[in-house]
Design a protein around this motif. Sequence first.
Motif, PDB file in Angstrom:
ATOM      1  N   GLU A   1       0.956  -1.056   0.306  1.00 47.05           N
ATOM      2  CA  GLU A   1      -0.031  -0.143  -0.435  1.00 47.05           C
ATOM      3  C   GLU A   1       1.048   1.282  -0.233  1.00 47.05           C
ATOM      4  O   GLU A   1       0.380   2.331  -1.113  1.00 47.05           O
ATOM      5  CB  GLU A   1      -0.991   0.325   1.235  1.00 47.05           C
ATOM      6  CG  GLU A   1      -1.781  -1.664   1.141  1.00 47.05           C
ATOM      7  CD  GLU A   1      -2.454  -1.005   0.101  1.00 47.05           C
ATOM      8  OE1 GLU A   1      -3.063  -0.153  -0.418  1.00 47.05           O
ATOM      9  OE2 GLU A   1      -3.421  -2.231   0.004  1.00 47.05           O
ATOM     10  N   SER A   2       1.722   1.376   1.049  1.00 48.39           N
ATOM     11  CA  SER A   2       2.544   2.504   1.144  1.00 48.39           C
ATOM     12  C   SER A   2       3.170   2.755   0.164  1.00 48.39           C
ATOM     13  O   SER A   2       4.561   1.979  -0.085  1.00 48.39           O
ATOM     14  CB  SER A   2       3.228   2.704   2.483  1.00 48.39           C
ATOM     15  OG  SER A   2       4.093   3.526   2.558  1.00 48.39           O
ATOM     16  N   GLU A   3       3.092   3.835  -0.403  1.00 48.44           N
ATOM     17  CA  GLU A   3       4.837   4.049  -1.917  1.00 48.44           C
ATOM     18  C   GLU A   3       5.492   4.146  -0.378  1.00 48.44           C
ATOM     19  O   GLU A   3       7.403   3.570  -1.163  1.00 48.44           O
ATOM     20  CB  GLU A   3       4.675   4.953  -2.670  1.00 48.44           C
ATOM     21  CG  GLU A   3       3.576   5.550  -3.634  1.00 48.44           C
ATOM     22  CD  GLU A   3       3.511   4.103  -4.390  1.00 48.44           C
ATOM     23  OE1 GLU A   3       4.848   3.919  -5.239  1.00 48.44           O
ATOM     24  OE2 GLU A   3       3.357   3.265  -4.943  1.00 48.44           O
ATOM     25  N   ARG A   4       6.471   4.265   0.386  1.00 45.84           N
ATOM     26  CA  ARG A   4       6.680   4.565   1.616  1.00 45.84           C
ATOM     27  C   ARG A   4       8.134   3.628   1.490  1.00 45.84           C
ATOM     28  O   ARG A   4       9.005   3.572   1.309  1.00 45.84           O
ATOM     29  CB  ARG A   4       7.471   5.699   1.981  1.00 45.84           C
ATOM     30  CG  ARG A   4       8.667   6.581   3.304  1.00 45.84           C
ATOM     31  CD  ARG A   4       7.974   7.022   4.723  1.00 45.84           C
ATOM     32  NE  ARG A   4       7.583   8.072   3.300  1.00 45.84           N
ATOM     33  CZ  ARG A   4       6.987   9.604   4.360  1.00 45.84           C
ATOM     34  NH1 ARG A   4       7.126   9.251   5.763  1.00 45.84           N
ATOM     35  NH2 ARG A   4       6.493  10.337   3.295  1.00 45.84           N
ATOM     36  N   THR A   5       6.806   2.734   1.841  1.00 46.55           N
ATOM     37  CA  THR A   5       7.810   1.270   2.196  1.00 46.55           C
ATOM     38  C   THR A   5       7.589  -0.043   1.583  1.00 46.55           C
ATOM     39  O   THR A   5       6.697  -1.185   1.908  1.00 46.55           O
ATOM     40  CB  THR A   5       7.110   1.305   3.425  1.00 46.55           C
ATOM     41  OG1 THR A   5       6.123   1.038   3.471  1.00 46.55           O
ATOM     42  CG2 THR A   5       7.362   1.867   4.606  1.00 46.55           C
ATOM     43  N   MET A   6       6.721   0.403   0.281  1.00 46.69           N
ATOM     44  CA  MET A   6       6.203  -0.735  -1.220  1.00 46.69           C
ATOM     45  C   MET A   6       7.563  -1.901  -1.275  1.00 46.69           C
ATOM     46  O   MET A   6       8.500  -1.532  -0.965  1.00 46.69           O
ATOM     47  CB  MET A   6       6.676   0.111  -2.185  1.00 46.69           C
ATOM     48  CG  MET A   6       5.566  -0.996  -3.077  1.00 46.69           C
ATOM     49  SD  MET A   6       4.052  -1.093  -2.389  1.00 46.69           S
ATOM     50  CE  MET A   6       2.899   0.122  -2.870  1.00 46.69           C
ATOM     51  N   GLY A   7       6.749  -2.660  -1.196  1.00 44.56           N
ATOM     52  CA  GLY A   7       7.823  -4.425  -0.836  1.00 44.56           C
ATOM     53  C   GLY A   7       8.582  -5.134  -0.026  1.00 44.56           C
ATOM     54  O   GLY A   7       9.282  -5.589   0.345  1.00 44.56           O
ATOM     55  N   MET A   8       8.160  -3.832   1.339  1.00 45.18           N
ATOM     56  CA  MET A   8       9.302  -3.965   2.706  1.00 45.18           C
ATOM     57  C   MET A   8       8.654  -4.949   3.105  1.00 45.18           C
ATOM     58  O   MET A   8       7.167  -6.093   2.783  1.00 45.18           O
ATOM     59  CB  MET A   8       9.155  -3.313   3.802  1.00 45.18           C
ATOM     60  CG  MET A   8       9.136  -3.315   4.720  1.00 45.18           C
ATOM     61  SD  MET A   8       8.895  -1.881   6.417  1.00 45.18           S
ATOM     62  CE  MET A   8       9.643  -2.320   7.692  1.00 45.18           C
ATOM     63  N   THR A   9       9.307  -6.586   3.587  1.00 46.79           N
ATOM     64  CA  THR A   9       8.954  -7.470   3.611  1.00 46.79           C
ATOM     65  C   THR A   9       9.094  -7.440   5.495  1.00 46.79           C
ATOM     66  O   THR A   9       9.779  -7.291   6.061  1.00 46.79           O
ATOM     67  CB  THR A   9       9.968  -8.912   3.449  1.00 46.79           C
ATOM     68  OG1 THR A   9      11.292  -8.586   3.776  1.00 46.79           O
ATOM     69  CG2 THR A   9       9.111  -8.704   2.268  1.00 46.79           C
ATOM     70  N   VAL A  10       7.428  -7.205   6.613  1.00 46.96           N
ATOM     71  CA  VAL A  10       7.450  -7.393   8.231  1.00 46.96           C
ATOM     72  C   VAL A  10       7.410  -9.053   8.177  1.00 46.96           C
ATOM     73  O   VAL A  10       6.453  -9.588   8.641  1.00 46.96           O
ATOM     74  CB  VAL A  10       6.195  -6.356   7.841  1.00 46.96           C
ATOM     75  CG1 VAL A  10       5.916  -6.360   9.262  1.00 46.96           C
ATOM     76  CG2 VAL A  10       5.769  -5.293   7.318  1.00 46.96           C
TER      77      VAL A  10
END
Length: 319
Positions: A274-283
């Motif tokens: 969702e967030s462009e700032r963290t797009m593709g982050m693995t939580v």
Amino acid sequence: MTPSPKTPRPIIIDTDPGQDDAVAILLALAAPEELSILGITAVAGNVPLPLTEKNVRKICELAGRPDIPVYAGCARPMVRRGVTAEHVHGRTGLDGPDLPEPTMALRPGHGVDFLVETLMAAHDASITLCMLGPLTNLGMALVREPAIVNKIRDVVLMGGGWRETGNITPAAEFNIHVDPHAAHNVFESGVPITMMPLDVTHKALTTRQRVDRFKSLGTPVGTAVADLLGFFERFDEGKYGTDGAPLHDPCVIAWLLRPDLFKGRRVAVEIETESERTMGMTVVDWWGVTARPANALVIDQIDADGFFDLLTERLSRFR
């Protein structure tokens, strides 16, 4: 009584070569006793698809294996605009050695069709998918035919990070960032996943001594690998100030051959879409602070010397 020989594990490699992808493919080709390569599917990633599918064929021919079925898959991510990494891998994706243009042909048909048809034809969950690039082909295959989930033994992928969070953005690793929606499909599918994140691959550095061991093999493959890594490492050495670069993708194949070289933990992993700032982050819920069930074995430790010993020994088998 003589024990019967072990049946090689059937695998499909999905890849976007990339110098480190090339080394991973060579390692798999050097292990016919343990691994049976049913086919290799190319995807857009490090460079565009017309180059990644060509690069797969170059590596197969370098290894003397033009019989390996190679298919072109998806040319762009499922939802977002494509991202490439020529600044790391060079204009061709395999900059470094001067590899000849391949003469082996692509197999007819789309890589996603090959994945679906091969998996659905399997009698049971016997096929391992080795994912070395963005997860677009598998994400699309899961949309097209959800029943393939029951045919996949496991997915072993290079991607993501949690302490080492990002290498293409501050929050995201390249393979997951390129197609986070495909990654979301894979991680939410229920297939068994082993994840090789930056946390482990950044511990497998191509030091000068290790690269020199490949060159000292004195073979076309050894020389090509040394030249590939000599080009590849220049970017990360400048970026991280290290002796050598992280050798990401061969960790996937090494896990299949020598899982004792690695350690990790089963945890819950979610993909940010969702967030462009963290797009593709693995939580990664490493400490179990949520109620989400574990959906991946996340590797964070490697015996780096043992890993490079394995690579050197296996690549020495090519003449």
